[in-house]
Design a protein around this motif. Structure first.
Motif, mmCIF file in Angstrom:
data_model
loop_
_atom_site.group_PDB
_atom_site.id
_atom_site.type_symbol
_atom_site.label_atom_id
_atom_site.label_comp_id
_atom_site.label_asym_id
_atom_site.label_seq_id
_atom_site.Cartn_x
_atom_site.Cartn_y
_atom_site.Cartn_z
ATOM 1 N N ARG A 1 20.995 -20.631 18.863
ATOM 2 C CA ARG A 1 22.082 -19.802 18.459
ATOM 3 C C ARG A 1 21.930 -18.760 17.832
ATOM 4 N N LYS A 2 20.701 -18.457 17.147
ATOM 5 C CA LYS A 2 20.181 -17.175 16.563
ATOM 6 C C LYS A 2 19.667 -16.251 17.729
ATOM 7 N N SER A 3 19.039 -16.907 18.479
ATOM 8 C CA SER A 3 18.611 -15.935 19.723
ATOM 9 C C SER A 3 19.351 -15.683 20.663
ATOM 10 N N TYR A 4 20.720 -16.161 20.790
ATOM 11 C CA TYR A 4 21.702 -16.042 21.848
ATOM 12 C C TYR A 4 22.678 -15.943 21.009
ATOM 13 N N ARG A 5 23.022 -15.201 20.041
ATOM 14 C CA ARG A 5 24.324 -15.372 18.907
ATOM 15 C C ARG A 5 25.321 -14.696 19.598
ATOM 16 N N THR A 6 25.451 -13.758 20.673
ATOM 17 C CA THR A 6 26.543 -13.272 21.344
ATOM 18 C C THR A 6 27.071 -14.607 22.054
ATOM 19 N N ASN A 7 26.320 -15.069 22.941
ATOM 20 C CA ASN A 7 26.809 -16.320 23.660
ATOM 21 C C ASN A 7 27.434 -17.283 23.036
ATOM 22 N N PHE A 8 26.732 -17.707 21.734
ATOM 23 C CA PHE A 8 27.443 -18.932 21.232
ATOM 24 C C PHE A 8 28.313 -18.552 20.063
ATOM 25 N N THR A 9 28.594 -17.340 19.944
ATOM 26 C CA THR A 9 29.791 -16.799 19.077
ATOM 27 C C THR A 9 30.898 -16.932 20.000
ATOM 28 N N ASN A 10 30.797 -16.396 21.233
ATOM 29 C CA ASN A 10 31.939 -16.448 21.964
ATOM 30 C C ASN A 10 32.046 -17.921 22.511
ATOM 31 N N LYS A 11 31.021 -18.713 22.620
ATOM 32 C CA LYS A 11 31.293 -19.960 23.229
ATOM 33 C C LYS A 11 30.482 -20.900 22.428
ATOM 34 N N PRO A 12 31.106 -21.336 21.237
ATOM 35 C CA PRO A 12 30.255 -22.210 20.299
ATOM 36 C C PRO A 12 29.808 -23.706 20.963
ATOM 37 N N ILE A 13 28.734 -24.276 20.770
ATOM 38 C CA ILE A 13 28.370 -25.412 21.201
ATOM 39 C C ILE A 13 28.043 -26.207 19.818
ATOM 40 N N LYS A 14 28.498 -27.562 20.017
ATOM 41 C CA LYS A 14 28.503 -28.876 18.841
ATOM 42 C C LYS A 14 27.760 -30.029 19.286
ATOM 43 N N ASN A 15 26.933 -30.536 18.413
ATOM 44 C CA ASN A 15 26.545 -32.044 18.632
ATOM 45 C C ASN A 15 27.674 -32.779 18.611
ATOM 46 N N LEU A 16 27.624 -33.458 20.155
ATOM 47 C CA LEU A 16 28.742 -34.469 20.345
ATOM 48 C C LEU A 16 28.673 -35.809 19.358
ATOM 49 N N GLY A 17 27.340 -36.085 19.413
ATOM 50 C CA GLY A 17 27.080 -37.229 18.811
ATOM 51 C C GLY A 17 25.717 -37.793 19.076
ATOM 52 N N VAL A 18 25.242 -38.732 18.455
ATOM 53 C CA VAL A 18 23.901 -39.334 18.645
ATOM 54 C C VAL A 18 24.299 -40.803 18.817
ATOM 55 N N VAL A 19 23.786 -41.422 20.332
ATOM 56 C CA VAL A 19 23.754 -42.848 20.317
ATOM 57 C C VAL A 19 22.445 -43.309 20.464
ATOM 58 N N PHE A 20 22.580 -44.533 19.706
ATOM 59 C CA PHE A 20 21.084 -45.210 19.465
ATOM 60 C C PHE A 20 21.084 -45.964 20.960
ATOM 61 N N THR A 21 19.800 -45.983 21.440
ATOM 62 C CA THR A 21 19.486 -46.546 22.819
ATOM 63 C C THR A 21 18.257 -47.527 22.645
ATOM 64 N N MET A 22 18.098 -48.651 23.527
ATOM 65 C CA MET A 22 16.856 -49.108 23.717
ATOM 66 C C MET A 22 16.634 -50.108 22.566
ATOM 67 N N LEU A 23 17.837 -50.604 21.806
ATOM 68 C CA LEU A 23 17.634 -51.542 20.594
ATOM 69 C C LEU A 23 17.518 -52.929 21.358
ATOM 70 N N GLY A 24 16.540 -53.698 20.979
ATOM 71 C CA GLY A 24 16.503 -54.985 21.212
ATOM 72 C C GLY A 24 14.842 -55.468 21.339
ATOM 73 N N GLY A 25 14.674 -56.788 21.917
ATOM 74 C CA GLY A 25 13.226 -57.280 22.209
ATOM 75 C C GLY A 25 12.721 -57.520 20.721
ATOM 76 N N TYR A 26 11.474 -57.820 20.674
ATOM 77 C CA TYR A 26 10.552 -58.136 19.691
ATOM 78 C C TYR A 26 10.693 -57.241 18.509
ATOM 79 N N ALA A 27 10.836 -55.942 18.685
ATOM 80 C CA ALA A 27 11.043 -54.950 17.552
ATOM 81 C C ALA A 27 12.464 -54.754 17.012
ATOM 82 N N PHE A 28 13.285 -55.450 17.346
ATOM 83 C CA PHE A 28 14.646 -55.326 16.801
ATOM 84 C C PHE A 28 14.859 -55.039 15.577
ATOM 85 N N LYS A 29 14.258 -55.815 14.614
ATOM 86 C CA LYS A 29 14.454 -55.413 13.180
ATOM 87 C C LYS A 29 14.099 -54.325 12.767
ATOM 88 N N GLY A 30 12.773 -53.879 13.146
ATOM 89 C CA GLY A 30 11.951 -52.800 12.904
ATOM 90 C C GLY A 30 12.896 -51.422 13.497
#
Length: 289
Positions: free
Chosen positions: A190-219
Motif C-alpha cells: 500500500r505504501k509502495s503503490y500509494r497512488t494505486n491503492f488510494t484510488n482503488k483500496p484493497i481490504k482483507n475479506l477475511g481469514v478462513v481456517f483450513t485443514m482442521l482435523g485428524g490426530y492434531a485437531f485439539k492442537g
C-alpha cells in the motif's frame, strides 16, 4: 460498480489455498449459477490443471506427462505483451470457457511462466488493465485470482487488480507469524503503490481456517483460538465456518471436485463457506465492516 475481484492469498504453501479457490469457484458457478472467472496466476498452475483434466482439455498419461494439448487460451497472452497496453490481446486468446458459468484464465502447464519486465510498473499493471479494458467486473459475479504462496511479481499484479484478498490459513504453529507477515506485506505494498491503492483500496475479506482435523485437531483448535485472540484488535474478519481436512481431497484425482463426490457432509461444509463468503462480500460492498 460492485467490488468483486478477490485474490486467494497466503505467503505459506500447503494451506489449501488452491483447493479452496477451485472448489468455491466450481460450487458457486454450478450450484448457485454465479458467473465466475478464475485467474490462475500461480506458476504451479494446479487450478488450471484441475479444470483442464475435468473438461478433457488436455491429455495426460499415467505418469502425469502432457501427451496432447489443444490450442487453449493462456494468461501468458496478457503478460507477453511488450508493455502495459493490450492492443493485440483479445478475450478468446486469454479466457477459456468450459461451462456457461465457469470461465478461467489458464496458467501455463508446460512452460516456465517467466517474470518479464519485473522492474517496470507497466508490467505489473497488465492484469488490472486487462480486467478494466474488457469490463470483466461487469460481466462476472466474481473474479477469483489464485496467487502463488510467495511474494513476487505475480502477487503484486494480483493485488493491484483486486478489491479484496481472502486468506486460507492452516492453524499450525507458524500461522500466527505467517498472518502477521502477510498483513505487513500488504501494508508495505500500500505504501509502495500509494497512488494505486488510494484510488482503488484493497481490504482483507477475511481469514478462513483450513485443514482442521485428524490426530492434531485439539492442537489446531488451540492455535485457532490463539490466532483469533492475537488479532482481536486488528481489522480482520475470521470466518465462522472452517474448511476441514479431508484426506480424500489430497489423494483424489485432480478432475474430481467436491460436488462430484457422494459426500453430503463435505458438500455441506463447502456450501456454508460459500454462503458466508457471499454475505461478507455483500457487507463490504455496502460499506459495512
Amino acid at each position: 460498480m460492485n467490488k468483486n475481484v478477490i485474490s486467494f492469498l497466503n505467503m505459506k504453501g500447503g494451506v489449501g489455498k488452491t483447493t479452496l479457490c477451485k472448489e468455491m469457484s466450481f460450487f458457486l458457478s454450478s450450484a448457485s449459477k454465479k458467473k465466475v472467472l478464475v485467474i490462475d496466476i500461480d506458476p504451479q498452475s494446479n487450478c488450471t490443471q484441475s479444470v483442464f483434466e475435468k473438461y478433457n482439455t488436455i491429455k495426460i498419461d499415467k505418469n502425469g506427462i502432457i501427451k496432447e494439448r489443444l490450442n487453449v487460451p493462456s494468461i501468458n497472452n496478457i503478460f507477453s505483451t511488450s508493455n502495459g497496453n493490450l492492443q493485440n490481446v483479445d478475450l478468446e486468446s486469454v479466457i477459456y470457457k468450459p461451462t456457461e458459468y465457469l470461465h478461467i484464465i489458464p496458467g501455463e502447464l508446460d512452460t516456465i511462466f517467466m517474470e518479464r519486465e519485473t522492474g517496470t510498473g507497466s508490467s505489473e499493471q497488465k492484469l488490472i488493465n486487462f480486467i478494466d479494458e474488457f469490463k470483466l467486473k461487469e460481466i462476472y459475479d466474481y473474479i477469483f485470482i489464485d496467487c502463488p504462496p510467495t511474494y513476487s511479481f505475480y502477487t503484486v499484479s494480483a493485488l493491484l487488480a483486486s478489491d479484496f484478498y481472502f486468506v486460507p490459513l492452516k492453524p499450525d504453529a507458524y500461522s500466527l507469524l505467517g498472518l502477521d507477515l502477510l498483513e505487513r506485506v500488504v501494508s508495505d505494498l500500500r505504501k509502495s503503490y500509494r497512488t494505486n491503492f488510494t484510488n482503488k483500496p484493497i481490504k482483507n475479506l477475511g481469514v478462513v481456517f483450513t485443514m482442521l482435523g485428524g490426530y492434531a485437531f485439539k492442537g489446531y483448535e488451540r492455535n485457532k483460538i490463539q490466532i483469533e485472540e492475537s488479532f482481536k484488535e486488528n481489522d480482520i474478519y475470521f470466518f465462522n465456518n472452517i474448511f476441514p481436512r479431508f484426506d480424500k481431497l489430497s489423494t483424489g484425482k485432480l478432475e474430481t471436485f467436491i460436488l462430484d463426490r457422494d459426500d453430503n457432509d463435505l458438500i455441506g461444509k463447502l456450501e456454508l463457506i460459500c454462503d458466508e463468503f457471499e454475505e461478507r462480500v455483500r457487507h463490504l460492498n455496502e460499506g459495512k465492516s
